[in-house]
Write a protein that holds these residues in place. Structure first.
Motif, PDB file in Angstrom:
ATOM      1  N   ASP A  48       0.287  40.013   7.313  1.00  0.00           N
ATOM      2  CA  ASP A  48       0.429  39.083   6.196  1.00  0.00           C
ATOM      3  C   ASP A  48       1.443  39.683   5.226  1.00  0.00           C
ATOM      4  O   ASP A  48       1.171  40.701   4.590  1.00  0.00           O
ATOM      5  CB  ASP A  48      -0.935  38.902   5.520  1.00  0.00           C
ATOM      6  CG  ASP A  48      -0.900  37.915   4.364  1.00  0.00           C
ATOM      7  OD1 ASP A  48       0.209  37.515   3.961  1.00  0.00           O
ATOM      8  OD2 ASP A  48      -1.975  37.570   3.853  1.00  0.00           O
ATOM      9  N   ARG A  95      -2.976  35.844  15.115  1.00  0.00           N
ATOM     10  CA  ARG A  95      -4.196  35.509  14.377  1.00  0.00           C
ATOM     11  C   ARG A  95      -4.813  34.214  14.906  1.00  0.00           C
ATOM     12  O   ARG A  95      -6.001  34.150  15.226  1.00  0.00           O
ATOM     13  CB  ARG A  95      -3.891  35.369  12.881  1.00  0.00           C
ATOM     14  CG  ARG A  95      -5.136  35.188  12.011  1.00  0.00           C
ATOM     15  CD  ARG A  95      -4.753  34.743  10.600  1.00  0.00           C
ATOM     16  NE  ARG A  95      -3.826  35.651   9.971  1.00  0.00           N
ATOM     17  CZ  ARG A  95      -4.187  36.726   9.277  1.00  0.00           C
ATOM     18  NH1 ARG A  95      -5.471  37.010   9.147  1.00  0.00           N
ATOM     19  NH2 ARG A  95      -3.275  37.497   8.721  1.00  0.00           N
ATOM     20  N   SER A  96      -3.972  33.180  15.046  1.00  0.00           N
ATOM     21  CA  SER A  96      -4.476  31.890  15.532  1.00  0.00           C
ATOM     22  C   SER A  96      -4.991  32.012  16.951  1.00  0.00           C
ATOM     23  O   SER A  96      -6.021  31.418  17.309  1.00  0.00           O
ATOM     24  CB  SER A  96      -3.362  30.833  15.480  1.00  0.00           C
ATOM     25  OG  SER A  96      -2.962  30.603  14.158  1.00  0.00           O
ATOM     26  N   TYR A  97      -4.286  32.786  17.776  1.00  0.00           N
ATOM     27  CA  TYR A  97      -4.710  32.921  19.171  1.00  0.00           C
ATOM     28  C   TYR A  97      -6.091  33.567  19.258  1.00  0.00           C
ATOM     29  O   TYR A  97      -6.966  33.100  20.002  1.00  0.00           O
ATOM     30  CB  TYR A  97      -3.692  33.747  19.958  1.00  0.00           C
ATOM     31  CG  TYR A  97      -4.135  33.950  21.388  1.00  0.00           C
ATOM     32  CD1 TYR A  97      -4.058  32.908  22.299  1.00  0.00           C
ATOM     33  CD2 TYR A  97      -4.681  35.163  21.801  1.00  0.00           C
ATOM     34  CE1 TYR A  97      -4.505  33.069  23.605  1.00  0.00           C
ATOM     35  CE2 TYR A  97      -5.124  35.335  23.102  1.00  0.00           C
ATOM     36  CZ  TYR A  97      -5.034  34.291  24.005  1.00  0.00           C
ATOM     37  OH  TYR A  97      -5.491  34.442  25.276  1.00  0.00           O
ATOM     38  N   GLY A 115       7.353  31.843  18.074  1.00  0.00           N
ATOM     39  CA  GLY A 115       6.362  31.158  17.253  1.00  0.00           C
ATOM     40  C   GLY A 115       4.930  31.529  17.578  1.00  0.00           C
ATOM     41  O   GLY A 115       3.990  30.885  17.109  1.00  0.00           O
ATOM     42  N   PHE A 116       4.727  32.595  18.354  1.00  0.00           N
ATOM     43  CA  PHE A 116       3.363  32.970  18.747  1.00  0.00           C
ATOM     44  C   PHE A 116       2.651  33.625  17.571  1.00  0.00           C
ATOM     45  O   PHE A 116       3.143  34.562  16.966  1.00  0.00           O
ATOM     46  CB  PHE A 116       3.378  33.920  19.936  1.00  0.00           C
ATOM     47  CG  PHE A 116       2.004  34.250  20.451  1.00  0.00           C
ATOM     48  CD1 PHE A 116       1.356  33.390  21.324  1.00  0.00           C
ATOM     49  CD2 PHE A 116       1.347  35.396  20.037  1.00  0.00           C
ATOM     50  CE1 PHE A 116       0.079  33.674  21.791  1.00  0.00           C
ATOM     51  CE2 PHE A 116       0.077  35.688  20.497  1.00  0.00           C
ATOM     52  CZ  PHE A 116      -0.560  34.818  21.369  1.00  0.00           C
ATOM     53  N   ASP A 117       1.466  33.134  17.243  1.00  0.00           N
ATOM     54  CA  ASP A 117       0.671  33.628  16.120  1.00  0.00           C
ATOM     55  C   ASP A 117      -0.577  34.316  16.670  1.00  0.00           C
ATOM     56  O   ASP A 117      -1.498  33.668  17.154  1.00  0.00           O
ATOM     57  CB  ASP A 117       0.279  32.452  15.217  1.00  0.00           C
ATOM     58  CG  ASP A 117      -0.424  32.898  13.943  1.00  0.00           C
ATOM     59  OD1 ASP A 117      -1.095  33.944  13.966  1.00  0.00           O
ATOM     60  OD2 ASP A 117      -0.311  32.189  12.929  1.00  0.00           O
ATOM     61  N   ASP A 150       6.659  40.947  17.293  1.00  0.00           N
ATOM     62  CA  ASP A 150       5.513  40.168  16.833  1.00  0.00           C
ATOM     63  C   ASP A 150       5.996  38.836  16.266  1.00  0.00           C
ATOM     64  O   ASP A 150       6.964  38.779  15.499  1.00  0.00           O
ATOM     65  CB  ASP A 150       4.752  40.937  15.747  1.00  0.00           C
ATOM     66  CG  ASP A 150       4.087  42.186  16.289  1.00  0.00           C
ATOM     67  OD1 ASP A 150       3.884  42.261  17.507  1.00  0.00           O
ATOM     68  OD2 ASP A 150       3.762  43.085  15.492  1.00  0.00           O
ATOM     69  N   GLY A 151       5.321  37.744  16.647  1.00  0.00           N
ATOM     70  CA  GLY A 151       5.693  36.438  16.124  1.00  0.00           C
ATOM     71  C   GLY A 151       6.815  35.753  16.870  1.00  0.00           C
ATOM     72  O   GLY A 151       7.209  34.633  16.532  1.00  0.00           O
ATOM     73  N   ARG A 153      -1.606  43.870  14.995  1.00  0.00           N
ATOM     74  CA  ARG A 153      -0.429  43.004  15.166  1.00  0.00           C
ATOM     75  C   ARG A 153      -0.503  41.757  14.285  1.00  0.00           C
ATOM     76  O   ARG A 153       0.441  40.983  14.228  1.00  0.00           O
ATOM     77  CB  ARG A 153      -0.278  42.581  16.634  1.00  0.00           C
ATOM     78  CG  ARG A 153      -0.438  43.679  17.644  1.00  0.00           C
ATOM     79  CD  ARG A 153       0.442  44.873  17.347  1.00  0.00           C
ATOM     80  NE  ARG A 153       1.825  44.670  17.657  1.00  0.00           N
ATOM     81  CZ  ARG A 153       2.499  45.372  18.574  1.00  0.00           C
ATOM     82  NH1 ARG A 153       1.899  46.293  19.253  1.00  0.00           N
ATOM     83  NH2 ARG A 153       3.781  45.136  18.771  1.00  0.00           N
ATOM     84  N   ILE A 154      -1.644  41.544  13.614  1.00  0.00           N
ATOM     85  CA  ILE A 154      -1.786  40.412  12.697  1.00  0.00           C
ATOM     86  C   ILE A 154      -1.321  40.875  11.322  1.00  0.00           C
ATOM     87  O   ILE A 154      -1.915  41.781  10.733  1.00  0.00           O
ATOM     88  CB  ILE A 154      -3.250  39.934  12.629  1.00  0.00           C
ATOM     89  CG1 ILE A 154      -3.722  39.471  14.005  1.00  0.00           C
ATOM     90  CG2 ILE A 154      -3.405  38.823  11.596  1.00  0.00           C
ATOM     91  CD1 ILE A 154      -5.191  39.120  14.059  1.00  0.00           C
TER      92      ILE A 154
END
Length: 405
Positions: free
Chosen positions: A146, A390-392, A386-388, A382-383, A143-144
């Motif tokens: 780029d 990768r950052s989580y 604003g939920f990320d 996904d996203g 789900r991450i």
């Protein structure tokens, strides 16, 4: 050249030519010995009286279909031998290595250089190990995304999901590795398409679409003379956009579309639909699965679509979901018998703020502080909000990406 092949009676289909049974012909109430199955009643009789039969098939047809017949056996839930949060760190290293490998493969292909498939195979084997430990970890990581490396990352995600589906279908390790290679290399031909078309930030014109469709043939031409690449992989590169109903490209009759092509085409479409691309905004996983279901026996193999949906569940692991009380969570794993009640890790409160992580099992009807029973209100793309992801993962599981080390 014809072959006599033993298959389970449950795998028989109309049009098959039966030449021998697992018992005397006189024990079975059929009018003929050695005959083509033309009626449902004949099919039903053979399945009722026999455990297996022998059919006569064309050698080329059998080479394309034997894996599909194997896959008609009962499926098996994906293993969860390691808790998700224990597997996640190893899976992250595996995913990063696969991502780097895919980027390298595409760069080499773009420059016309030879590919190190032996190294790619080792990367695929690492993915297999993680999937056999707890596939949900790699599902999370898929789900991450780029946008700047979409084609390479897309290939990694297709490889991972294809291996997982193969494991669910109880394929052996050699077949799983082959599926992984098919996924990693299926879009190699896009390296031969002008970047202004591949990366165009809007819908392609009809002429541009025809150019884009050439990536299957161009990819095949890139690898056809490479004897280190299995011919099944080459076939998938060339034919993964062929449709079961004879449409797509190239236009092939269904019997010429291999088992591996059928799997890759489903996973390829699913990942494309659930990703933001130059052409489309992403769908939620649930909406993408609905679209696959609607296209079964048209664009896609119906049985394999249904197996893929059963494997992932209505809310696949890694799906962002809004709960009935406004909180937001990530699906951790699904229950085979309770598809609407997965395990969820709550990550945001009802006001949209990050909260202390809490894992709930919806099959056990947990309640929030006010006594309201938790349930899923809707899946999110996904996203969303604003939920990320990768950052989580980095913040909560202390994992850094290679780019930040």
């Amino acid at each position: 050249m014809s072959l006599k092949v033993k298959i389970p009676a449950d795998s028989l289909q109309l049009g098959m030519y039966v030449v021998e049974l697992d018992r005397p012909w006189l024990d079975v109430p059929l009018m003929f010995q050695k005959f083509m199955i033309k009626r449902e009643v004949e099919l039903k009789t053979l399945k009722e009286y026999c455990k297996y039969v022998y059919i006569e098939v064309d050698e080329q047809f059998w080479s394309l279909q034997k894996d599909k017949l194997k896959a008609k056996a009962k499926t098996a839930p994906l293993p969860e031998n390691t808790p998700l949060h224990h597997e996640l760190k190893r899976a992250h290293g595996t995913y990063e290595a696969a991502r780097e490998e895919a980027i390298n493969l595409f760069e080499l292909a773009k420059m016309g250089m030879s590919l190190d498939i032996a190294h790619t195979r080792r990367v695929i084997q690492s993915c297999m190990i993680s999937i056999m430990s707890n596939a949900n970890a790699l599902f999370w990581l898929t789900r991450i995304k780029d946008k700047s490396q979409f084609t390479a990352e897309h290939s990694v995600r297709v490889a991972i999901l294809a291996i997982a589906l193969g494991k669910y279908l109880k394929l052996d390790e050699e077949q799983l590795e082959l599926l992984g290679l098919c996924g990693m290399l299926h879009d190699l031909g896009k390296t031969q398409i002008p970047e202004e078309i591949v990366d165009k930030p809007c819908q392609l014109t009809e002429v541009e679409m025809r150019v884009m469709q050439k990536h299957t043939i161009l990819g095949y031409e890139l690898v056809n003379s490479d004897h280190t690449i299995n011919r099944t992989v080459k076939d998938v590169i060339k034919n993964h956009h062929a449709h079961i109903d004879g449409t797509g490209y190239p236009k092939l009759p269904a019997e010429q579309i291999s088992f591996y092509c059928r799997i890759i085409s489903i996973v390829d479409a699913y990942d494309s639909m659930t990703s933001d691309t130059c052409y489309n905004r992403s769908l939620s996983a649930r909406d993408a699965l609905k679209e696959l279901f609607n296209q079964r026996n048209k664009q896609f193999d119906g049985e394999l679509v249904e197996a893929f949906i059963r494997m992932l569940g209505i809310y696949p692991p890694g799906t962002l979901v809004e709960m009935s009380n406004g909180e937001v969570g990530i699906v951790i794993s699904t229950h085979p018998e309770k598809k609407l009640k997965p395990k969820v890790e709550l990550v945001r409160d009802s006001e949209g703020k990050l909260r202390k992580s809490l894992i709930i099992d919806l099959s056990k009807s947990p309640a929030d502080k006010s006594g309201m029973r938790y349930s899923i209100k809707r899946p999110l793309a996904d996203g969303a909000m604003g939920f990320d992801m990768r950052s989580y993962i980095q913040q909560t599981h202390h994992i850094q990406s290679n780019s930040q080390r």
